[in-house]
Design an enzyme around this catalytic site. Structure first.
Site, mmCIF file in Angstrom:
data_model
loop_
_atom_site.group_PDB
_atom_site.id
_atom_site.type_symbol
_atom_site.label_atom_id
_atom_site.label_comp_id
_atom_site.label_asym_id
_atom_site.label_seq_id
_atom_site.Cartn_x
_atom_site.Cartn_y
_atom_site.Cartn_z
ATOM 1 C CG ASP A 184 17.457 48.693 96.443
ATOM 2 O OD1 ASP A 184 17.881 47.895 95.573
ATOM 3 O OD2 ASP A 184 17.606 49.927 96.356
ATOM 4 C CG ASP A 217 27.443 53.941 87.668
ATOM 5 O OD1 ASP A 217 26.612 53.028 87.855
ATOM 6 O OD2 ASP A 217 27.403 55.027 88.279
ATOM 7 C CG ASP A 248 28.514 49.748 90.582
ATOM 8 O OD1 ASP A 248 29.413 50.546 90.251
ATOM 9 O OD2 ASP A 248 27.394 50.099 90.982
HETATM 10 P P1 ATP Z 1 21.221 54.118 89.248
HETATM 11 O O1 ATP Z 1 21.276 53.726 87.834
HETATM 12 O O2 ATP Z 1 20.155 55.106 89.534
HETATM 13 O O3 ATP Z 1 22.559 54.453 89.863
HETATM 14 P P2 ATP Z 1 21.518 51.740 90.823
HETATM 15 O O4 ATP Z 1 20.673 50.506 90.909
HETATM 16 O O5 ATP Z 1 22.911 51.580 90.328
HETATM 17 O O6 ATP Z 1 20.708 52.787 89.988
HETATM 18 P P3 ATP Z 1 22.671 52.847 93.206
HETATM 19 O O7 ATP Z 1 22.075 53.806 94.157
HETATM 20 O O8 ATP Z 1 23.840 53.252 92.405
HETATM 21 O O9 ATP Z 1 21.490 52.376 92.269
HETATM 22 O O10 ATP Z 1 23.019 51.532 94.040
HETATM 23 C C1 ATP Z 1 23.716 50.424 93.478
HETATM 24 C C2 ATP Z 1 23.128 49.111 94.002
HETATM 25 O O11 ATP Z 1 23.292 49.029 95.426
HETATM 26 C C3 ATP Z 1 21.628 48.971 93.769
HETATM 27 O O12 ATP Z 1 21.370 48.375 92.518
HETATM 28 C C4 ATP Z 1 21.187 48.127 94.921
HETATM 29 O O13 ATP Z 1 21.380 46.760 94.610
HETATM 30 C C5 ATP Z 1 22.133 48.486 96.039
HETATM 31 N N1 ATP Z 1 21.590 49.508 96.953
HETATM 32 C C6 ATP Z 1 21.773 50.845 96.893
HETATM 33 N N2 ATP Z 1 21.142 51.497 97.882
HETATM 34 C C7 ATP Z 1 20.540 50.532 98.616
HETATM 35 C C8 ATP Z 1 19.725 50.555 99.800
HETATM 36 N N3 ATP Z 1 19.399 51.697 100.407
HETATM 37 N N4 ATP Z 1 19.276 49.363 100.270
HETATM 38 C C9 ATP Z 1 19.619 48.211 99.663
HETATM 39 N N5 ATP Z 1 20.349 48.127 98.548
HETATM 40 C C10 ATP Z 1 20.816 49.262 98.021
HETATM 41 MG MG MG Z 2 24.426 53.198 90.309
#
Ligand code: ATP
Ligand code: MG
Length: 459
Positions: free
Chosen positions: A159, A73, A75
């Site tokens: 993170d 997705d 963001d």
């Molecule tokens: P995926 O493709 O698995 O969804 P993602 O990187 O988009 O991976 P998400 O869990 O959707 O992961 O989170 C979106 C963003 O928010 C991450 O890329 C990260 O920058 C931030 N984020 C999410 N959870 C945390 C956390 N626990 N601590 C710090 N930053 C976080």
């Molecule tokens: Mg995500």
């Protein structure tokens, strides 16, 4: 202590890097073209910029594009406040209470827009009426996290370095604050800032480290990895519903086999999913688990969905079967033994994991179908074919066969039967030998018509 030692050994510079401002990389340095961005995300960033705000595609989407993968997705992050974002888009909605985000809609698509957040938790803030925006517990765990900030601050509270990349579709630039592009190239998963502090703030980041390492095929940077084993027990204090969600992300990511191996390697598998502990300590169960994870990974990678209920049915099957057998040994009827076992196992897990009750019906159906696959005479196989969960039950049977828990011959029979012609099916049916006793099946104390009774009522 650990922190000082790690900083001394590995250096700890990623936070101070941010003070110098972002490194702005042109197209040639990262290769992400505007056309690769979802049209709805393009529309969103463009409109926000036209309204005078800054707006970037951020997080997982930029990371995945950089790695040549298809993002799940898109963001968007912006300096516009949620209310201001709302005003720019007619079709949008404020979501969330404590930390508001805005959903922007284009047709059936939704883009999540977040305002830059700040959260360093470097100083502890007392919880009081005036400033309860950033609160940490005595051990450094971040309890609340909802202050708006600059892009620099937003990057700092993310993170991992590869998750803190900002892409501007208009200029086709990537803005990075913590060296994420270089880390992506080197396939390194590195936490932003001091690993001990960041894992203490939010221990779930340790699980995320294992998940991303598995999913992206990265290795965890040594400094990031070093404190994990010691801090792993902090996961015990994470609300079980959040742990459950995070584990399901890992198990249904399409990289579950590697993910579980990674959890083990980091010493993170204890206590998060109690049944995982038990499974990984037993060779037979391990074989079954790996068959299940392998199969689920394949399905997800082929674009099929994988369900939490199916995964839970796999993870808890051995416990349920053992309990079923124990109940039978006490003289319970086959059916009562099964029902009691299913309820008992699900209840026990709920205490530990708080997984939602809405999965129970499906899990029970998958389990209770298993003995019906053994009945291959008369009208029963035909009735089973039209059961709404036939497919899930059959998939489960295949995994049991691969995991050594059911006869491969039985699984093959059920692979052929649905597609066979009428005459072939007739020939496949197992005919009771006249004059001989009914073939003794496993759990054969069932009444002749027991199969119908075994149907599970959905709660
Ligand atoms: P995926 O493709 O698995 O969804 P993602 O990187 O988009 O991976 P998400 O869990 O959707 O992961 O989170 C979106 C963003 O928010 C991450 O890329 C990260 O920058 C931030 N984020 C999410 N959870 C945390 C956390 N626990 N601590 C710090 N930053 C976080
Ligand atoms: Mg995500």
């Amino acid at each position: 202590m650990i922190r000082r030692f790690i900083n001394k050994v590995f250096g700890n510079t990623s936070r101070s890097k941010a003070a110098a401002g972002p490194r702005i990389l042109p197209l040639a340095a990262h290769g992400i073209r505007r056309e690769q961005i979802h049209p709805c995300a393009l529309k969103t960033t463009r409109a926000l910029k036209e309204a005078g705000f800054s707006a970037f595609v951020v997080g997982g989407a930029v990371r995945d594009l950089l790695l040549g993968r298809e993002p799940k997705d898109f963001d968007v992050a912006t300096n516009a406040l949620p209310e201001q974002v709302r005003q720019v888009f007619r079709r949008s909605r404020l979501i969330g209470r404590r930390f508001q985000i805005v959903h922007v809609y284009c047709g059936a698509d939704t883009i999540e827009v977040t305002t830059y957040r700040a959260a360093s938790a470097e100083k502890e803030v007392e919880s009081d009426e005036e400033d309860d925006s950033r609160v940490t517990a005595a051990d450094g765990m971040l309890l609340r996290d909802n202050v708006f900030g600059s892009q620099a601050e937003d990057a700092e509270r993310r993170d991992f370095t590869v998750n803190a990349l900002y892409y501007d579709p208009e200029t086709e630039e990537v803005w990075e604050w913590h060296g994420g592009v270089e880390d992506a190239r080197k396939k390194v998963l590195r936490i932003i800032g001091d690993p001990v502090q960041r894992f203490r703030e939010d221990p779930v980041r340790m699980l995320r480290a294992a998940r991303f390492a598995a999913k992206l095929d990265f290795h965890i940077d040594p400094a990031t990895r070093a404190p994990i084993a010691e801090l792993a027990s902090m996961l015990e204090r994470i609300p079980s519903a959040r742990l459950f969600d995070e584990m399901m992300k890992l198990l249904l990511s399409g990289h579950a086999e590697r993910g579980v191996r990674q959890l083990r390697a980091e010493g993170l598998h204890h206590g998060i999913l109690p049944m995982l502990d038990a499974i990984l300590d037993d060779a037979n169960r391990q074989k079954f688990l790996h068959a299940a994870l392998h199969d689920t990974d394949e399905r997800v990678r082929e674009g099929h969905s994988a369900s939490p209920a199916f995964m839970l049915a796999c993870l808890l099957w051995f416990d349920m079967e053992a309990e079923w057998r124990r109940n039978q040994a006490t003289g319970q009827s086959d059916q009562a033994a099964l029902y009691d076992a299913m309820d008992a196992v699900l209840e026990r897990q709920r205490d530990a994991l708080a997984f939602p009750r809405r999965f129970d019906g499906t899990i029970k159906e998958i389990w209770s179908l298993q003995s019906r696959f053994e009945q291959r005479s008369g009208a029963r196989p035909f009735r089973l074919l039209s059961h709404p969960r036939f497919r899930a039950g059959y998939d489960f049977l295949l995994i049991r066969a691969k995991g050594g828990d059911a006869a491969q011959e039985l699984a093959d029979w059920w692979t052929r039967f649905p597609d066979a012609s009428d005459s072939e099916r007739e020939a496949m049916l197992i005919k009771p030998q006249p004059g001989t006793a009914k073939p003794k099946r496993r759990r054969s104390r069932r009444k002749p018509d027991g199969e119908a009774a075994i149907e599970v009522k959905l709660g």
